[in-house]
Design a protein around this motif. Structure first.
Motif, mmCIF file in Angstrom:
data_model
loop_
_atom_site.group_PDB
_atom_site.id
_atom_site.type_symbol
_atom_site.label_atom_id
_atom_site.label_comp_id
_atom_site.label_asym_id
_atom_site.label_seq_id
_atom_site.Cartn_x
_atom_site.Cartn_y
_atom_site.Cartn_z
ATOM 1 N N GLY A 14 0.914 -1.203 -0.304
ATOM 2 C CA GLY A 14 -0.099 -0.140 0.206
ATOM 3 C C GLY A 14 0.592 1.055 0.178
ATOM 4 O O GLY A 14 2.177 1.048 -0.388
ATOM 5 N N PRO A 15 -0.049 2.501 0.626
ATOM 6 C CA PRO A 15 1.281 3.502 -0.015
ATOM 7 C C PRO A 15 2.055 3.789 1.425
ATOM 8 O O PRO A 15 3.697 4.357 0.906
ATOM 9 C CB PRO A 15 0.018 4.697 1.192
ATOM 10 C CG PRO A 15 -1.285 3.940 0.816
ATOM 11 C CD PRO A 15 -1.266 3.105 0.386
ATOM 12 N N LEU A 103 -5.714 0.127 0.204
ATOM 13 C CA LEU A 103 -6.502 0.769 0.340
ATOM 14 C C LEU A 103 -6.896 1.845 -0.844
ATOM 15 O O LEU A 103 -7.440 2.779 -0.851
ATOM 16 C CB LEU A 103 -7.426 1.276 1.876
ATOM 17 C CG LEU A 103 -7.380 0.256 2.384
ATOM 18 C CD1 LEU A 103 -8.136 1.197 3.737
ATOM 19 C CD2 LEU A 103 -9.152 -0.419 2.170
ATOM 20 N N SER A 104 -5.319 2.077 -1.108
ATOM 21 C CA SER A 104 -5.236 2.728 -2.154
ATOM 22 C C SER A 104 -6.170 3.074 -3.866
ATOM 23 O O SER A 104 -6.195 3.360 -3.927
ATOM 24 C CB SER A 104 -3.470 3.529 -2.516
ATOM 25 O OG SER A 104 -3.199 2.785 -3.125
ATOM 26 N N ASN A 105 -6.702 1.327 -3.592
ATOM 27 C CA ASN A 105 -7.019 1.279 -4.721
ATOM 28 C C ASN A 105 -8.652 2.090 -4.968
ATOM 29 O O ASN A 105 -9.579 2.082 -5.219
ATOM 30 C CB ASN A 105 -7.899 -0.089 -4.193
ATOM 31 C CG ASN A 105 -6.362 -0.843 -5.632
ATOM 32 O OD1 ASN A 105 -6.188 -0.686 -6.866
ATOM 33 N ND2 ASN A 105 -5.840 -1.498 -4.471
ATOM 34 N N ILE A 106 -9.290 2.216 -3.358
ATOM 35 C CA ILE A 106 -10.866 2.908 -3.063
ATOM 36 C C ILE A 106 -10.418 4.516 -2.416
ATOM 37 O O ILE A 106 -11.226 4.605 -2.213
ATOM 38 C CB ILE A 106 -11.580 2.007 -2.706
ATOM 39 C CG1 ILE A 106 -10.595 1.297 -1.071
ATOM 40 C CG2 ILE A 106 -11.572 0.738 -3.213
ATOM 41 C CD1 ILE A 106 -11.997 0.912 -0.067
ATOM 42 N N CYS A 211 -10.267 5.197 -11.301
ATOM 43 C CA CYS A 211 -10.001 5.839 -12.811
ATOM 44 C C CYS A 211 -9.016 5.161 -13.527
ATOM 45 O O CYS A 211 -7.981 4.908 -13.027
ATOM 46 C CB CYS A 211 -8.733 7.454 -12.707
ATOM 47 S SG CYS A 211 -8.935 8.335 -13.778
ATOM 48 N N PRO A 212 -10.054 5.121 -14.663
ATOM 49 C CA PRO A 212 -9.261 4.131 -15.564
ATOM 50 C C PRO A 212 -8.042 4.599 -16.323
ATOM 51 O O PRO A 212 -7.346 3.912 -16.792
ATOM 52 C CB PRO A 212 -10.535 3.653 -16.532
ATOM 53 C CG PRO A 212 -11.466 4.595 -16.334
ATOM 54 C CD PRO A 212 -11.642 5.257 -14.779
ATOM 55 N N ASN A 218 -2.303 5.527 -7.397
ATOM 56 C CA ASN A 218 -2.558 4.351 -6.534
ATOM 57 C C ASN A 218 -1.827 3.499 -6.117
ATOM 58 O O ASN A 218 -1.249 3.965 -7.678
ATOM 59 C CB ASN A 218 -4.133 3.210 -7.660
ATOM 60 C CG ASN A 218 -4.534 2.246 -7.205
ATOM 61 O OD1 ASN A 218 -2.766 1.220 -6.745
ATOM 62 N ND2 ASN A 218 -4.943 2.016 -6.815
ATOM 63 N N SER A 219 -1.263 3.363 -5.282
ATOM 64 C CA SER A 219 -0.024 2.605 -4.935
ATOM 65 C C SER A 219 0.365 1.530 -5.959
ATOM 66 O O SER A 219 1.746 0.951 -6.337
ATOM 67 C CB SER A 219 0.277 2.255 -3.775
ATOM 68 O OG SER A 219 -0.266 1.042 -3.574
#
Ligand code: FAD
Length: 509
Positions: A14-15, A103-106, A211-212, A218-219
């Motif tokens: 993650g980050p 959690l950087s995915n969301i 964001c596509p 996002n990490s």
């Protein structure tokens, strides 16, 4: 005996984990990163699949939680964590990730920077943290530019939606008397200028679902550059289940593999790290204090904007706000005001006492005038504890709660906010809600830097009495202001990794 697998093993991508990896590999240290997950979602999926799920499961599963937590990607991440982390909650929603990128995915990518007052009780100096903020800002891209000094309060960043811009204008022409309330364009880790491999935000309006084009940080994006280094190796699907000191550290994973390194860096997120350390800490008796930010959501209506069409705009935080409610250093709340027009209509239509078609028509007429304010309190207003739970199916249970007197404080704050809403021409609608502890996902303080005893860590994140075991995620942040926390987690991880790179395991020249 075989040699170590790396100079440092980092657990978590993650980050926090990626921010620790960069300084170490730049200094020539060999880094092995283990992550429990692999890639989540696919960029090839159509928008409706990303937003609603393959068989519209998001619509059916509307359980009243934040729309962001109901997306297929969020559910995939959170449900896996809830199923496999061994952590349960009583009055607490344990939000964590077992996916590459964490959690950087969301996340909402809103950024805050702490100042000298915010870190007055930390055993570090503000200059070292600021240096790390600058390095992280350069790397991840903050709003229009990568220089955080230029994107400070006051400078507009990504274009605001019409209603948010109107509210900001009103704030500027009718400033509050005592200056305790601030409203400003939010600063986000979202690109407004393209970079290699990442396109700038095109205000596509569905960024709530990721964001596509990669405009939102996002990490996983950092893993692409880390993997170009010969000093870096990432192994996916490697859920660490135990840590043994021998000396050096051996990590065992769920699939039966084991890895060895002189030093280990835990970046599994505050709850993931607690699960990994449960066997090393005497947490039975008192429980482990966990700081989280109590969170309030308030729907607002702007009558002046009623019946105007909603403008397409990015749907992440648009206006940042803060309100000081006392004289203490951390006596302020922070938050964001979102335009509702870009949130999923279905979440609102489901709550209207109208049929589906009438509800949709009504929503479309008023959406442009609706806003939602999300307010975060500082962590000292939480009373959450992690307990070992031998009797239960889960090995750890988090009991969530609020500080004594929090309800009185919350009411006083709502009153203070009501004055500001009036000044801004906003009407608070019925239905404001205090989220269950944990939903905020802003966690810190389980193993604070500078604390003595078995639950403390050094300024380098080294767990007391456990030489070579360093922690770089929010666990070691000693107090939690109401400001957004991830930028500070990243900066602190960068700061620690720089110190480790200077002092530990220098490569042979
Ligand atoms: C909906 C939502 C919105 C948010 N919005 C914001 C925002 O706007 N601004 C902000 O500042 N913060 C926000 N946050 C919080 C932010 O996402 C977290 O602070 C941040 O992701 C923490 O980073 P981390 O690296 O410490 O942990 P995580 O992101 O949780 O990453 C942990 C990593 O460790 C891995 N892992 C865990 N356990 C193990 C194990 N046993 N073995 C191997 N790997 C493991 C996971 O797979 C994951 O990759 C938000 C969070 C949520 C859920």
């Amino acid at each position: 005996m075989n040699g170590p697998d790396a100079d440092f093993i980092i657990i978590g991508s993650g980050p926090a984990g990626v921010s620790a990896a960069f300084p170490l590999i730049a200094a020539g240290r060999r880094v092995l990163m283990l992550d429990a997950g692999n890639d989540v979602g696919s960029r090839d999926e159509s928008r409706s699949v990303r937003v609603l799920g393959g068989d519209l499961e998001s619509l059916r599963a509307d359980d009243g939680s934040s729309p962001k937590l109901q997306t297929p990607v969020s559910r995939g991440i959170l449900e896996r964590f809830q199923g496999e982390s061994g952590i349960g909650g009583v009055g607490f929603m344990p939000i964590g990730s077992l996916a590459r990128g964490g959690l950087s995915n969301i996340w909402g990518a809103q950024i805050s920077y702490l100042d000298a007052d915010d870190i007055a009780n930390w055993p570090i100096d503000i200059a070292s943290l600021q240096k790390s903020y600058e390095r992280i800002s350069e790397r991840i891209g903050i709003s229009r530019n990568a220089d955080f000094k230029r994107s400070a309060e006051g400078e507009s960043v990504l274009p605001l939606g019409a209603t948010a811009a109107y509210v900001l204008h009103r704030h500027r022409v009718a400033k509050p008397a005592n200056g305790s309330f601030r409203l400003f364009p939010a600063v986000n880790a979202i690109l407004s200028e393209s970079r290699p491999g990442r396109a700038a935000c095109d205000l596509g309006s569905d960024c709530l679902y990721g964001c596509p084009n990669g405009a939102i940080y996002n990490s996983r994006q950092d893993l692409l550059s880390l993997r170009k280094s010969p000093h870096f190796r990432l192994l996916d699907n490697m859920r660490a289940v135990s840590l043994t000191h021998n000396p050096g550290w051996t990590v065992r994973t769920a699939d039966g593999s084991s890895f060895f390194a002189p030093r280990i860096i835990l970046a599994a997120g505050v709850l993931g790290t607690a699960a990994l350390l449960a066997d090393h800490l005497p947490i039975e008796e008192q429980g482990l204090r966990l700081l989280n930010s109590p969170t309030l959501a308030i729907p607002l209506l702007s009558p002046q904007r009623l019946l105007r069409s909603s403008t397409p705009t990015h749907s992440l935080a648009q206006l940042g706000l803060s309100l000081r409610y006392g004289d203490g250093i951390s006596d302020y709340v922070t938050g964001a005001i979102y335009e509702v027009g870009s949130l999923p209509a279905q979440n609102f239509i489901n709550r209207m006492p109208l049929g589906r078609n009438a509800g949709r028509a009504a929503f479309e007429r008023i959406a442009g005038s609706l806003l939602v304010a999300t307010i975060y309190y500082p962590g000292d207003q939480s009373r959450s504890y992690i307990h070992r739970d031998a009797a239960a199916e889960k090995s750890l249970t988090i009991h969530g709660g609020f500080a004594e007197g929090f309800d009185i404080l919350a009411e006083a704050l709502k009153r203070a906010l009501r004055r500001e809403w009036k000044r801004l021409g906003l009407i608070p609608l019925p239905g404001s809600s205090l989220a269950e502890p944990g939903v905020d996902a802003h966690f810190a303080g389980t193993l604070p830097m500078g604390a003595s005893g078995p639950f403390g860590t050094s300024a380098d994140g080294e767990l007391n009495f456990h030489r070579g075991l360093h922690i770089v995620d929010g666990s070691i942040i000693p107090d939690l202001s109401s400001k957004y926390i991830t930028m500070t987690i990243m900066a602190n991880a960068d700061r620690i990794a720089h110190r480790l790179a200077e002092t530990e395991a220098k490569p042979a020249s």
